[in-house]
Design an enzyme around this catalytic site. Structure first.
Site, mmCIF file in Angstrom:
data_model
loop_
_atom_site.group_PDB
_atom_site.id
_atom_site.type_symbol
_atom_site.label_atom_id
_atom_site.label_comp_id
_atom_site.label_asym_id
_atom_site.label_seq_id
_atom_site.Cartn_x
_atom_site.Cartn_y
_atom_site.Cartn_z
ATOM 1 N N HIS A 162 8.950 39.798 -44.079
ATOM 2 C CA HIS A 162 8.882 38.505 -44.765
ATOM 3 C C HIS A 162 8.764 37.336 -43.781
ATOM 4 O O HIS A 162 8.617 36.183 -44.218
ATOM 5 C CB HIS A 162 10.117 38.292 -45.644
ATOM 6 C CG HIS A 162 10.238 39.257 -46.772
ATOM 7 N ND1 HIS A 162 9.240 39.463 -47.693
ATOM 8 C CD2 HIS A 162 11.254 40.089 -47.134
ATOM 9 C CE1 HIS A 162 9.622 40.374 -48.576
ATOM 10 N NE2 HIS A 162 10.837 40.783 -48.245
ATOM 11 N N ASP A 197 7.306 48.966 -48.741
ATOM 12 C CA ASP A 197 8.582 48.387 -49.118
ATOM 13 C C ASP A 197 8.538 47.950 -50.587
ATOM 14 O O ASP A 197 7.475 47.694 -51.156
ATOM 15 C CB ASP A 197 8.858 47.171 -48.231
ATOM 16 C CG ASP A 197 10.255 46.630 -48.354
ATOM 17 O OD1 ASP A 197 11.117 47.047 -47.563
ATOM 18 O OD2 ASP A 197 10.499 45.781 -49.239
ATOM 19 N N HIS A 199 9.373 45.141 -51.715
ATOM 20 C CA HIS A 199 8.923 43.758 -51.763
ATOM 21 C C HIS A 199 7.607 43.584 -51.010
ATOM 22 O O HIS A 199 7.360 44.252 -50.005
ATOM 23 C CB HIS A 199 9.966 42.833 -51.131
ATOM 24 C CG HIS A 199 11.333 42.964 -51.710
ATOM 25 N ND1 HIS A 199 12.268 43.853 -51.211
ATOM 26 C CD2 HIS A 199 11.931 42.325 -52.745
ATOM 27 C CE1 HIS A 199 13.393 43.744 -51.911
ATOM 28 N NE2 HIS A 199 13.215 42.835 -52.855
ATOM 29 N N ASP A 286 13.811 50.636 -50.206
ATOM 30 C CA ASP A 286 14.473 49.927 -51.286
ATOM 31 C C ASP A 286 13.790 50.094 -52.637
ATOM 32 O O ASP A 286 14.231 49.516 -53.634
ATOM 33 C CB ASP A 286 14.628 48.443 -50.954
ATOM 34 C CG ASP A 286 13.412 47.834 -50.297
ATOM 35 O OD1 ASP A 286 12.394 48.531 -50.133
ATOM 36 O OD2 ASP A 286 13.480 46.640 -49.927
#
Length: 351
Positions: A162, A197, A199, A286
């Site tokens: 990120h 991931d 996200h 995740d």
């Protein structure tokens, strides 16, 4: 496969972050790496520490995709912040240039708001040591591949995908996957980053969005309803020389292993069109159903299948740990992925 981890990453250990306006215990804590480390050792594998954690070469490589002012901010903000009357122990922003700022501030509060995109990136007194150790771990894995290793794994925390050129976000400060790709680019003309991931890797996308030499592909929970919210749509394809080298495959919230594997197959078909000579896998765990940030519903055995499919890549691979937060399943998910990857990659090598 060589595997890398530095205990110095534990220096970054903020206890809380802000979620829905409420301070809550941070899932991005040293326990996360400890669970992953124990799983690796339980497989009979050895983790080695990077030879060095802070070198001019690491700083120079980071400066190829992070701005100088951002790197200076990360290193100096805590000491400057603590000099402010009444300042908290942790650096945390209370103002942001929403809509785009026109003036870069000199005041620590303004700089915190400029560079810390959200409330998930508090910075403590020793955070920069841990952040830099995480980056050095990614660099060590990528360097091992440049030195002839077929596959290397970097156990990185804090994660990185990120983090953009000029900002932190989502627990991420330095973009470890982008660093690994930067190292690989020193000998490989075309490099790809495959992000699995939960996200979207918005920082990675921002770094390479206008470049044609590094392909970025991500499958993730639909950002219309999930973090990072503002990036990760299927209509984001890159610009300029990077047009066509960014691929996003958002999945509906609650999607399981079957949907994930179908999207992964599509992503790898697009990857094959780019024809890279080396790949970075931004490895998030995740997407598991029990993850505290859960948005998808993968089971542990699904990570075996993800590993097997990515192990079919017959080119050098750097595995960089991104998300995946403390649960009883976390270590099992990593072990499942690595076992599937190793088995499949060895079969590919045998051909």
């Amino acid at each position: 496969m060589q595997l890398f981890y530095s205990d110095s990453q534990n220096a970054h250990a903020p206890a809380t972050f802000l979620l829905k306006g409420v301070p809550v215990p941070s899932p991005e804590r040293p326990e996360r790496a400890e669970r992953l480390r124990d799983a690796i050792r339980g497989m009979g594998l050895e983790l080695r520490a990077p030879a060095t954690l802070d070198t001019p070469l690491l700083r120079e490589r980071l400066a190829r995709f992070h701005t100088p002012r951002y790197l200076t901010f990360l290193e100096t903000i805590h000491s400057r912040w603590r000099q402010l009357p009444g300042a908290a122990e942790l650096v945390a922003p209370n103002v942001h240039p929403c809509g785009g700022g026109h003036h870069y501030p000199t005041h620590p509060v303004g700089q915190a708001g400029w560079h810390l995109h959200d409330m998930a990136c508090p910075i403590g007194a020793d955070s920069f040591t841990g952040i830099l150790a995480s980056a050095a771990t990614a660099q060590a894995a990528a360097q091992a591949v440049l030195n002839g290793e077929n596959v290397a794994y970097a156990l990185c925390r804090p994660p990185g995908h990120h983090a953009g050129p000029d900002r932190a976000g989502g627990f991420c400060f330095l973009n470890n996957s982008a660093l690994a790709a930067t190292v690989l680019r020193e000998e490989h003309e075309r490099v790809a980053i495959v992000d699995v991931d939960l996200h979207h890797g918005n920082g990675t996308q921002d770094i390479f969005y206008a470049r044609g030499d590094v392909w970025t592909g991500s499958l993730h929970a639909d950002p219309s309803e999930f973090y990072p919210f503002f990036w990760g749509g299927a209509d984001e394809h890159g610009i300029g020389q990077g047009l066509g080298t960014n691929v996003n495959l958002p999945l509906p919230l609650g999607s399981g292993g079957a949907e994930f594997m179908t999207a992964l197959e599509t992503l790898l078909e697009r990857l094959a069109d780019f024809d890279p000579s080396a790949v970075v896998v931004a490895l998030g765990l995740d997407a598991h159903k029990d993850d505290p940030l859960a948005g998808l519903t993968l089971e542990t055995e699904d990570f075996t299948r993800v590993g097997e499919r990515l192990g079919q890549l017959s080119i050098p691979v750097v595995l960089v740990q991104e998300g995946g937060y403390p649960t009883d399943s976390l270590g099992h998910n990593l072990a499942a992925f690595l076992e599937g990857f190793r088995r499949s990659y060895q079969m590919t090598e045998g051909h």
